[in-house]
Design a protein around this motif. Structure first.
Motif, PDB file in Angstrom:
ATOM      1  N   LEU A   1      -0.795  20.013 -17.401  1.00 40.80           N
ATOM      2  CA  LEU A   1      -0.644  18.906 -18.348  1.00 40.80           C
ATOM      3  C   LEU A   1      -0.231  17.626 -17.638  1.00 40.80           C
ATOM      4  N   GLY A   2       0.489  17.780 -16.533  1.00 39.74           N
ATOM      5  CA  GLY A   2       0.927  16.618 -15.769  1.00 39.74           C
ATOM      6  C   GLY A   2      -0.214  15.865 -15.111  1.00 39.74           C
TER       7      GLY A   2
ATOM      8  N   GLU B   1      -1.865  29.547 -22.218  1.00 43.63           N
ATOM      9  CA  GLU B   1      -0.831  28.510 -22.242  1.00 43.63           C
ATOM     10  C   GLU B   1      -1.016  27.593 -21.034  1.00 43.63           C
TER      11      GLU B   1
ATOM     12  N   ALA C   1      -2.760  20.672 -25.639  1.00 44.52           N
ATOM     13  CA  ALA C   1      -2.238  21.937 -25.140  1.00 44.52           C
ATOM     14  C   ALA C   1      -2.241  23.002 -26.228  1.00 44.52           C
TER      15      ALA C   1
ATOM     16  N   ASP D   1      15.324  13.256 -26.196  1.00 41.44           N
ATOM     17  CA  ASP D   1      15.110  13.425 -24.750  1.00 41.44           C
ATOM     18  C   ASP D   1      15.957  12.464 -23.925  1.00 41.44           C
TER      19      ASP D   1
ATOM     20  N   GLY E   1      -1.092  14.903 -25.630  1.00 44.35           N
ATOM     21  CA  GLY E   1      -0.884  16.003 -24.693  1.00 44.35           C
ATOM     22  C   GLY E   1      -0.503  17.289 -25.396  1.00 44.35           C
ATOM     23  N   SER E   2       0.404  17.203 -26.368  1.00 41.43           N
ATOM     24  CA  SER E   2       0.827  18.422 -27.068  1.00 41.43           C
ATOM     25  C   SER E   2      -0.283  18.944 -27.962  1.00 41.43           C
TER      26      SER E   2
ATOM     27  N   GLN F   1       9.083  18.378 -33.860  1.00 37.08           N
ATOM     28  CA  GLN F   1       8.695  17.461 -32.788  1.00 37.08           C
ATOM     29  C   GLN F   1       8.864  16.013 -33.237  1.00 37.08           C
TER      30      GLN F   1
ATOM     31  N   SER G   1       0.124  25.156 -18.194  1.00 37.62           N
ATOM     32  CA  SER G   1       1.345  24.927 -17.434  1.00 37.62           C
ATOM     33  C   SER G   1       1.706  23.445 -17.435  1.00 37.62           C
ATOM     34  N   ALA G   2       2.973  23.165 -17.156  1.00 36.51           N
ATOM     35  CA  ALA G   2       3.413  21.774 -17.058  1.00 36.51           C
ATOM     36  C   ALA G   2       2.653  21.051 -15.949  1.00 36.51           C
ATOM     37  N   ALA G   3       2.315  21.775 -14.887  1.00 36.27           N
ATOM     38  CA  ALA G   3       1.585  21.158 -13.777  1.00 36.27           C
ATOM     39  C   ALA G   3       0.196  20.705 -14.221  1.00 36.27           C
TER      40      ALA G   3
END
Length: 556
Positions: A93-94, A87, A77, A294, A73-74, A285, A89-91
């Protein structure tokens, strides 16, 4: 708009007791599981070449396979942003299905990075959104990004060549060029983009192509066969490992010139890549995942005043991240466990019983220092009002020493509120002897990390803890535990094993173990600098080959 890449849907792959941190799925032992490489001087047979080649009985012969995988995912992105400037958004990528690696691996483990039907649909939606945003706006801004005006005769052809070369990480073929041009010529302006609709269609198609989403490498029908990668594939591996994104134009230029298959040139490029700010981001990371940062987000911090737990959680996480930056990303890994300096916020100062400040030096009576004295670590290894010696012992074993504890027997609850009873029960103590005594050495810390003189049930606190190896590894607080970890025979090998897992995106077998072991002398000589360890690992010839996995039963 609305381009559908059927090829990606055709590439959808089927989804598929603990494995020890020192062992792969087939029981292959990794670095640090027996402490053999702890001093950086012991190397298994055959590892002098670092390539794992040799006869079947060579100790370095067995290599972990490299599964077909997609970008994480990263990586996806960051690569989309590098290509388009947009960029995600989190939405957005979700929309991609979450990855759940086994306990002994990270989320970039190739075996878990499958493309499901839902992922293929998500890539399509993300590509549509990015293309629409990229080509919405004033004409001058779009033209500046594309590099030419839409009215110029060769603008579209030049864009297809440049953009697709970067996305596919290699030269574009004539067939690919023709197919994208045909899509562009058939583009319909359904989004109010105007004359830029053909360019938008190209971006949308490329960003959901399997040639972008998947890490394409040579293939064979022979399990365990080692196939050489070409320069562009090696450049992709190194960029994903060291920058967490696809190669840029400069790296592709090096690949065009054949620089990556030449070992001397490759090592020089790796050194330059590690000096790039993108490498610092990638190592940061890795450090965060290695030390489970986390998990602090879910810590209870029950001792915080009403409404202050969230702020304390944020402060505690920031403190641990600063430690990782200073001693994993930048400095000496040993200092992560023993440093007596920290930036302390007022909320943390109330927990620690010290004066807040940007550079607080702990006194011996503070019983602080290093990772194990932080509120973040102590709280994330607690459960509500209960400071868990078992969870603390598991963390130290699993994360710092690569020793995976066995699961509890069937029917035994995961509750160590009566941890002292474990030593009286032989059925329990066989496993808990490796865990509880570590937690006992941290008994003076409550569930949010504050010092205490008695447990909530009134029992006396354990005055010290120890490791069960029989060595002189006894400790009575967090800093002493940190020093004991550094003295443990598995410490160095575990650092190498974790770095190997992350930067090679797989759980090591014998060949990778030998590469990791061979990297430790330089790591030690460089004062335990993680960048040196990473340079040694990815500089090995093992990075230039794909090891074929066994065919999926019932599939191809």
């Amino acid at each position: 708009m609305g381009v559908k890449t059927i090829a990606l849907l055709a590439c959808v792959l089927p989804a598929g007791c603990y494995h020890g941190l020192g062992a792969g799925p087939d029981g292959d032992v990794g670095v640090g599981s027996d402490g053999a490489a702890s001093d950086g001087a012991q190397t298994a047979a055959g590892s002098d070449t670092g390539d794992g080649d040799g006869d079947d009985d060579d100790a370095c012969a067995a290599a972990a396979p490299d599964a077909l995988r997609r970008l994480t995912g990263s990586q996806y992105a960051r690569s989309v942003t590098a290509l388009t400037g947009i960029e995600l958004s989190a939405a957005l990528l979700g929309l991609l299905a979450p990855v759940e690696p086994p306990l002994d691996a990270f989320e970039n483990l190739a075996d878990t990075l499958l493309v499901r039907q839902s992922d293929a649909e998500a890539y399509q939606r993300i590509a549509e959104s990015v293309a629409r945003e990229r080509f919405s706006g004033d004409d001058a801004t779009i033209a500046a990004w594309v590099g030419c005006a839409s009215s110029e005769p060769t603008c579209l052809e030049n864009f297809i060549e440049r953009f697709t070369r970067l996305a596919y990480r290699r030269p574009v073929t004539a067939t690919e060029r023709a197919n994208l041009r045909a899509l562009a010529d058939a583009a319909v302006d359904a989004g109010g983009i105007g004359p830029w609709a053909p360019w938008s269609t190209v971006v949308e198609a490329v960003l959901q192509s399997p040639k972008f989403v998947l890490v394409v490498e040579p293939s064979s029908e022979i399990a365990d066969e080692r196939l050489p990668l070409d320069d562009h594939q090696i450049a992709t591996r190194l960029a994903l490992a060291l920058w967490d994104q696809i190669p840029d134009a400069d790296l592709l230029d090096h690949a065009d010139a054949g620089a990556f298959t030449d070992r001397t040139e490759r090592l020089g490029i790796i050194a330059q890549m590690l000096d790039d700010p993108r490498a610092e981001t990638a190592v940061r990371q890795f450090a965060s995942r290695w030390f489970r940062v986390d998990a602090i987000d879910g810590a209870d911090f029950v001792e915080a005043a009403n409404g202050e737990a969230a702020a304390l959680r944020a402060d505690a996480k920031a403190e641990v991240l600063r430690l990782l930056d200073a001693h994993v990303v930048q400095g000496d890994l040993r200092e992560l466990y023993t440093s007596q300096h920290a930036a302390i916020t007022p909320a943390l100062a109330a927990i620690y019983g010290v004066t807040p400040g940007e550079d607080v030096e702990f006194a011996p009576d503070d019983h602080r220092g290093g990772l194990f004295g932080t509120a973040g670590f102590l709280a994330m290894t607690s459960s509500g009002t209960h400071a868990s010696p078992v969870q603390r012992g598991v963390f130290v074993r699993r994360v710092s020493l690569c020793s995976e504890p066995p699961p509890p027997p069937p029917g035994v609850p995961m509750d160590d509120a009566t941890s002292d009873e474990h030593s009286a029960n032989p059925a329990c103590w066989g496993c808990h002897v490796a865990l509880d005594p570590i937690g006992w050495g941290l008994d003076r810390y409550g569930p949010s990390g504050s010092l205490r003189t008695a447990a909530p049930d009134g029992r006396p606190l354990h005055e010290s803890g120890y490791f069960d190896e029989g060595a002189d590894l006894e400790f009575a607080d967090a800093a002493q535990l940190g020093a004991a970890v550094l003295a443990h025979p598995s410490f160095v090998g575990c650092a190498a094993e974790n770095a190997m897992k992350w930067f090679y995106a797989k759980i090591p077998r014998a060949a990778e173990t030998c590469v990791a072991e061979a990297s430790t002398p330089a790591f030690i000589a460089a004062e335990f600098n993680m960048r040196t360890l990473v340079r040694e690992l990815v500089g090995d010839d093992a990075i230039t080959r794909r090891v074929m996995p066994a065919a999926i039963e019932g599939g191809g």
